[in-house]
Design a protein around this motif. Structure first.
Motif, PDB file in Angstrom:
ATOM      1  N   MET A  56       0.827  -1.199   0.000  1.00  0.00           N
ATOM      2  CA  MET A  56       0.000   0.000   0.000  1.00  0.00           C
ATOM      3  C   MET A  56       0.868   1.259   0.000  1.00  0.00           C
ATOM      4  O   MET A  56       0.535   2.256  -0.654  1.00  0.00           O
ATOM      5  CB  MET A  56      -0.914   0.013   1.222  1.00  0.00           C
ATOM      6  CG  MET A  56      -2.037  -1.011   1.162  1.00  0.00           C
ATOM      7  SD  MET A  56      -3.047  -0.885  -0.350  1.00  0.00           S
ATOM      8  CE  MET A  56      -3.673   0.795  -0.227  1.00  0.00           C
ATOM      9  N   TYR A  58       1.871   1.812  -3.429  1.00  0.00           N
ATOM     10  CA  TYR A  58       0.710   2.264  -4.204  1.00  0.00           C
ATOM     11  C   TYR A  58       0.453   3.756  -3.956  1.00  0.00           C
ATOM     12  O   TYR A  58       0.235   4.527  -4.904  1.00  0.00           O
ATOM     13  CB  TYR A  58      -0.523   1.448  -3.838  1.00  0.00           C
ATOM     14  CG  TYR A  58      -1.792   1.901  -4.536  1.00  0.00           C
ATOM     15  CD1 TYR A  58      -1.918   1.822  -5.917  1.00  0.00           C
ATOM     16  CD2 TYR A  58      -2.858   2.418  -3.802  1.00  0.00           C
ATOM     17  CE1 TYR A  58      -3.076   2.237  -6.555  1.00  0.00           C
ATOM     18  CE2 TYR A  58      -4.019   2.838  -4.428  1.00  0.00           C
ATOM     19  CZ  TYR A  58      -4.125   2.743  -5.805  1.00  0.00           C
ATOM     20  OH  TYR A  58      -5.267   3.160  -6.423  1.00  0.00           O
ATOM     21  N   TYR A  59       0.507   4.178  -2.684  1.00  0.00           N
ATOM     22  CA  TYR A  59       0.290   5.596  -2.374  1.00  0.00           C
ATOM     23  C   TYR A  59       1.373   6.464  -3.007  1.00  0.00           C
ATOM     24  O   TYR A  59       1.117   7.617  -3.381  1.00  0.00           O
ATOM     25  CB  TYR A  59       0.274   5.806  -0.856  1.00  0.00           C
ATOM     26  CG  TYR A  59      -0.910   5.176  -0.154  1.00  0.00           C
ATOM     27  CD1 TYR A  59      -2.135   5.014  -0.807  1.00  0.00           C
ATOM     28  CD2 TYR A  59      -0.810   4.729   1.166  1.00  0.00           C
ATOM     29  CE1 TYR A  59      -3.222   4.432  -0.171  1.00  0.00           C
ATOM     30  CE2 TYR A  59      -1.894   4.150   1.814  1.00  0.00           C
ATOM     31  CZ  TYR A  59      -3.093   3.997   1.151  1.00  0.00           C
ATOM     32  OH  TYR A  59      -4.159   3.423   1.784  1.00  0.00           O
ATOM     33  N   ASP A  60       2.559   5.913  -3.125  1.00  0.00           N
ATOM     34  CA  ASP A  60       3.643   6.628  -3.810  1.00  0.00           C
ATOM     35  C   ASP A  60       3.308   6.766  -5.293  1.00  0.00           C
ATOM     36  O   ASP A  60       3.413   7.857  -5.872  1.00  0.00           O
ATOM     37  CB  ASP A  60       4.952   5.858  -3.614  1.00  0.00           C
ATOM     38  CG  ASP A  60       6.142   6.529  -4.296  1.00  0.00           C
ATOM     39  OD1 ASP A  60       6.008   7.668  -4.776  1.00  0.00           O
ATOM     40  OD2 ASP A  60       7.223   5.896  -4.358  1.00  0.00           O
ATOM     41  N   LEU A  64      -0.219  10.118  -3.488  1.00  0.00           N
ATOM     42  CA  LEU A  64      -0.806  10.488  -2.193  1.00  0.00           C
ATOM     43  C   LEU A  64       0.264  10.698  -1.121  1.00  0.00           C
ATOM     44  O   LEU A  64       0.164  11.606  -0.305  1.00  0.00           O
ATOM     45  CB  LEU A  64      -1.790   9.400  -1.725  1.00  0.00           C
ATOM     46  CG  LEU A  64      -3.223   9.479  -2.243  1.00  0.00           C
ATOM     47  CD1 LEU A  64      -4.054   8.364  -1.624  1.00  0.00           C
ATOM     48  CD2 LEU A  64      -3.851  10.828  -1.926  1.00  0.00           C
ATOM     49  N   LEU A  65       1.260   9.827  -1.114  1.00  0.00           N
ATOM     50  CA  LEU A  65       2.318   9.933  -0.097  1.00  0.00           C
ATOM     51  C   LEU A  65       3.646   9.515  -0.730  1.00  0.00           C
ATOM     52  O   LEU A  65       3.951   8.323  -0.832  1.00  0.00           O
ATOM     53  CB  LEU A  65       2.006   9.048   1.119  1.00  0.00           C
ATOM     54  CG  LEU A  65       3.014   9.181   2.271  1.00  0.00           C
ATOM     55  CD1 LEU A  65       2.928  10.573   2.907  1.00  0.00           C
ATOM     56  CD2 LEU A  65       2.769   8.111   3.330  1.00  0.00           C
ATOM     57  N   LEU A  89       0.020   9.956   6.743  1.00  0.00           N
ATOM     58  CA  LEU A  89      -0.431   8.613   6.396  1.00  0.00           C
ATOM     59  C   LEU A  89      -1.668   8.232   7.204  1.00  0.00           C
ATOM     60  O   LEU A  89      -2.600   7.605   6.678  1.00  0.00           O
ATOM     61  CB  LEU A  89       0.689   7.608   6.645  1.00  0.00           C
ATOM     62  CG  LEU A  89       0.354   6.143   6.336  1.00  0.00           C
ATOM     63  CD1 LEU A  89      -0.082   5.968   4.884  1.00  0.00           C
ATOM     64  CD2 LEU A  89       1.532   5.234   6.670  1.00  0.00           C
ATOM     65  N   ILE A 112      -4.704   9.601   5.537  1.00  0.00           N
ATOM     66  CA  ILE A 112      -5.033   8.836   4.325  1.00  0.00           C
ATOM     67  C   ILE A 112      -5.750   7.545   4.687  1.00  0.00           C
ATOM     68  O   ILE A 112      -6.777   7.198   4.092  1.00  0.00           O
ATOM     69  CB  ILE A 112      -3.747   8.537   3.521  1.00  0.00           C
ATOM     70  CG1 ILE A 112      -3.148   9.837   2.973  1.00  0.00           C
ATOM     71  CG2 ILE A 112      -4.043   7.551   2.388  1.00  0.00           C
ATOM     72  CD1 ILE A 112      -1.775   9.668   2.351  1.00  0.00           C
ATOM     73  N   ARG A 135      -9.587   6.457   3.775  1.00  0.00           N
ATOM     74  CA  ARG A 135      -9.823   5.196   3.062  1.00  0.00           C
ATOM     75  C   ARG A 135     -10.808   4.316   3.828  1.00  0.00           C
ATOM     76  O   ARG A 135     -11.736   3.740   3.247  1.00  0.00           O
ATOM     77  CB  ARG A 135      -8.497   4.453   2.886  1.00  0.00           C
ATOM     78  CG  ARG A 135      -8.603   3.113   2.168  1.00  0.00           C
ATOM     79  CD  ARG A 135      -7.391   2.250   2.469  1.00  0.00           C
ATOM     80  NE  ARG A 135      -7.363   1.849   3.877  1.00  0.00           N
ATOM     81  CZ  ARG A 135      -6.312   1.280   4.465  1.00  0.00           C
ATOM     82  NH1 ARG A 135      -5.200   1.061   3.770  1.00  0.00           N
ATOM     83  NH2 ARG A 135      -6.362   0.911   5.738  1.00  0.00           N
ATOM     84  N   ILE A 182      -9.516   6.932  -3.962  1.00  0.00           N
ATOM     85  CA  ILE A 182      -8.219   7.596  -4.085  1.00  0.00           C
ATOM     86  C   ILE A 182      -8.356   9.035  -4.564  1.00  0.00           C
ATOM     87  O   ILE A 182      -7.727   9.954  -4.018  1.00  0.00           O
ATOM     88  CB  ILE A 182      -7.302   6.803  -5.037  1.00  0.00           C
ATOM     89  CG1 ILE A 182      -6.904   5.463  -4.400  1.00  0.00           C
ATOM     90  CG2 ILE A 182      -6.046   7.605  -5.382  1.00  0.00           C
ATOM     91  CD1 ILE A 182      -6.121   5.600  -3.109  1.00  0.00           C
TER      92      ILE A 182
END
Length: 275
Positions: free
Chosen positions: A17, A20-22, A26-27, A49, A52, A56, A62
């Motif tokens: 995850m 994925y956020y990268d 998102l992060l 984080l 986020i 979620r 997203i």
């Protein structure tokens, strides 16, 4: 600085995850080691984080999370949470309706698909003097509000109305939303129309197909299927406009939905058989 594995352990968010956020922006890691390519995160990124993950977990996707994170302030977040709450409540209602349909289907199967037989008869419906309110409502569930308004209107003006009440559905097709409904109560009173309220004579219908529906309102759909079968067997008639509904026993005078009694009426006309 923490390596991605360490950051994952400390925040209880999987490496998958975090990557994925990268990827979706998102992060992003605080740093990326230029030699090893390792992602490195700072302790200051933990609250970001956490936000986020919270969004979620309460149902934001997203793209919605990205919007909230980019405009984060108490007022905006509160507004977005209220909007999401309304969406979830709507989804719950829709899921409950689906569950109700599944229960009905299972009941039919458990009863070996025993079918209710609806007897269709033809009536000559005269014109009635009524006081009514007609409005386009969001869906059929909004009809109850029309009855409340009509009752209040009659009480305020001390109108003499009978217990002979009915609904007219003016749409010639079935509509899930924006339904054109008129609720009517017979009366001896005559007055001037006010806004959505009208004093009028309803149209006579010389050929009105009628059937009685026993039980919950969900049975009404089956009654319309019975009309379809009846029309296929009596091809001298064809449909002629909207329909009416008379609830003889409903939530206001019967606690058990299985004992509801509703009359469904569909206007007909004689088919031209000369061609």
């Amino acid at each position: 600085m923490f390596k991605i594995g360490e950051f994952s352990k400390l925040t209880q968010v999987s490496i998958r995850m975090l990557r994925y956020y990268d990827e979706v922006g998102l992060l992003k890691p605080e740093q990326v080691d230029p030699f090893t390519g390792y992602r490195l995160y700072s302790v200051e990124q933990i609250p970001v984080l956490n936000k986020i993950v919270f969004l979620r977990d309460v149902g934001f996707n997203i793209s919605e999370i990205a919007v909230v994170m980019s405009k984060w302030n108490d007022a905006f977040v509160t507004e977005q949470l209220e909007q999401k709450s309304r969406e979830i409540e709507q989804n719950i209602q829709e899921e409950q309706q689906r569950l109700a349909k599944i229960k009905l289907a299972k009941a039919d199967i458990n009863r070996d698909k025993i079918q209710i037989h609806y007897n269709v008869s033809i009536k000559d419906i005269p014109s009635y003097q009524v006081v009514s309110i007609r409005r386009v409502i969001p869906d059929y569930y909004g009809e109850g509000q029309l009855w409340k308004e009509l009752s209040a209107f009659a009480e305020e003006r001390q109108l003499v109305i009978s217990n002979n009440t009915f609904s007219i559905y003016h749409d010639t097709e079935y509509k899930e939303t924006e339904v054109d409904v008129e609720v009517c109560a017979q009366t001896t009173s005559v007055g001037e129309s006010e806004g959505d309220f009208a004093f009028r004579m309803t149209e006579p219908v010389p050929y009105m197909a009628s059937t009685m529906v026993y039980g919950e309102f969900t049975n009404i759909a089956k009654a319309y299927l019975a009309f379809a079968n009846w029309l296929s067997e009596h091809n001298q008639y064809e449909m002629a406009g909207g329909s009416r509904q008379i609830v003889h026993r409903g939530p206001w005078n019967e606690e058990n939905p299985e004992k509801y009694l509703t009359e469904i009426q569909v206007a007909l006309k004689k088919r031209d058989m000369s061609s």
